[in-house]
Design an enzyme around this catalytic site. Structure first.
Site, mmCIF file in Angstrom:
data_model
loop_
_atom_site.group_PDB
_atom_site.id
_atom_site.type_symbol
_atom_site.label_atom_id
_atom_site.label_comp_id
_atom_site.label_asym_id
_atom_site.label_seq_id
_atom_site.Cartn_x
_atom_site.Cartn_y
_atom_site.Cartn_z
ATOM 1 N N HIS A 223 0.841 -1.046 -0.026
ATOM 2 C CA HIS A 223 -0.086 0.017 -0.037
ATOM 3 C C HIS A 223 0.771 1.220 0.162
ATOM 4 C CE1 HIS A 223 0.873 0.823 4.142
ATOM 5 N NE2 HIS A 223 0.558 -0.354 4.301
ATOM 6 N N CYS A 239 3.177 -4.848 6.739
ATOM 7 C CA CYS A 239 2.862 -4.323 5.530
ATOM 8 C C CYS A 239 4.041 -3.977 4.659
ATOM 9 C CB CYS A 239 1.793 -3.530 5.284
ATOM 10 S SG CYS A 239 0.336 -4.407 5.828
#
Length: 263
Positions: A223, A239
């Site tokens: 992301h 992440c």
């Protein structure tokens, strides 16, 4: 006999004229008597006590001004601390700087290291073109291309204790995704005094940034970020972070079902 009596009367009259005139001049118009309304002021001043200036004169009476010597403000000289390695004589050339309380501010954005900017590089691999390979040690994401090349992006990865490796597929893509922190993350941050929202709508302030690519059934994503200065470091909870402009570019190049290898 008459002449002597007349003479004494005349002499007495002459001697009394100046005294009478002087008496008339002295008592004809008496000057006003000015009395201070605060009769204790002179005594207080002798004792070193500042007299009260708020005393109001009575109607019809003029109050005499009360003298109060001005008190000079006390000045305290504070010598500035001498930095390590600075000669004492050099301090005379440095003006004193008043320290002020600084409010906490958001970290200033610094230019991204050029090595973490998108670029096409030589990349020999057995993986098929279109595969994503993430090297968490070097902080690079490779989009494999034909001819032994790859498009390389700089990324931020998991901080110590949150590293991971494995193989997944892109199962979903989202533009300006909303952020729903996992319950374990909420509890972990609350123990540190950081209270996370249960849900946060997508936008420039959202930690997931402009785009998100979800990996399998895990909680991990590739992301964007609202903290681009973290690219090239291990700071996330697992992440893979990218600059918003980079993840937007990757978003257009990678379809759902793309194979992702994290090593």
């Amino acid at each position: 006999m008459l002449s002597r009596t007349f003479f004494h009367a005349f002499a007495a009259a002459i001697m009394c004229l100046p005294a009478a005139a002087l008496a008339d001049d002295r008592y004809q118009a008496r000057p006003p008597v000015i009395v201070s309304p605060d009769l204790a002021s002179p005594w207080l001043m002798q004792l070193g006590v500042q007299p009260d200036r708020r005393v109001q004169p009575q109607p019809g009476r003029v109050a005499a001004p009360v003298y109060a010597p001005p008190v000079a403000p006390r000045r305290v000289a504070v010598a500035p601390a001498r930095p390590a390695g600075l000669a004492p004589e050099a301090m005379q050339l440095r003006p004193a700087v008043q320290q002020v309380a600084m409010q906490p501010v958001r970290k200033q954005m610094t230019p991204t290291d050029p090595q973490f900017l998108p670029q096409v590089v030589e990349y020999q691999t057995k993986e098929k073109p279109g595969t994503l390979v993430i090297d968490t040690n070097s902080r690079f994401l490779y989009l494999v291309m034909e001819g032994g090349k790859a498009r390389r992006y700089g990324v931020g990865v998991g901080k110590p204790g949150f590293e991971w490796a494995g193989e997944h597929k892109v199962t979903r893509k989202s533009e300006w995704p909303e952020w729903i922190p996992p319950q374990e993350m909420i509890e972990r941050e609350a123990a540190k005094g950081h209270y996370l929202p249960a849900r946060m709508q997508g936008g420039p302030e959202n930690p997931l940034g402009a785009r998100a690519l979800y990996l399998g059934s895990t909680l991990y994503r590739i992301h964007g970020t609202n903290a681009p200065w973290t690219i090239g470091y291990g700071v996330s909870s697992g992440c893979i972070r990218m600059r918003n402009e980079d993840v937007t570019d990757l978003y257009e190049r990678v379809p759902v079902g793309t194979r992702v290898i994290v090593m």
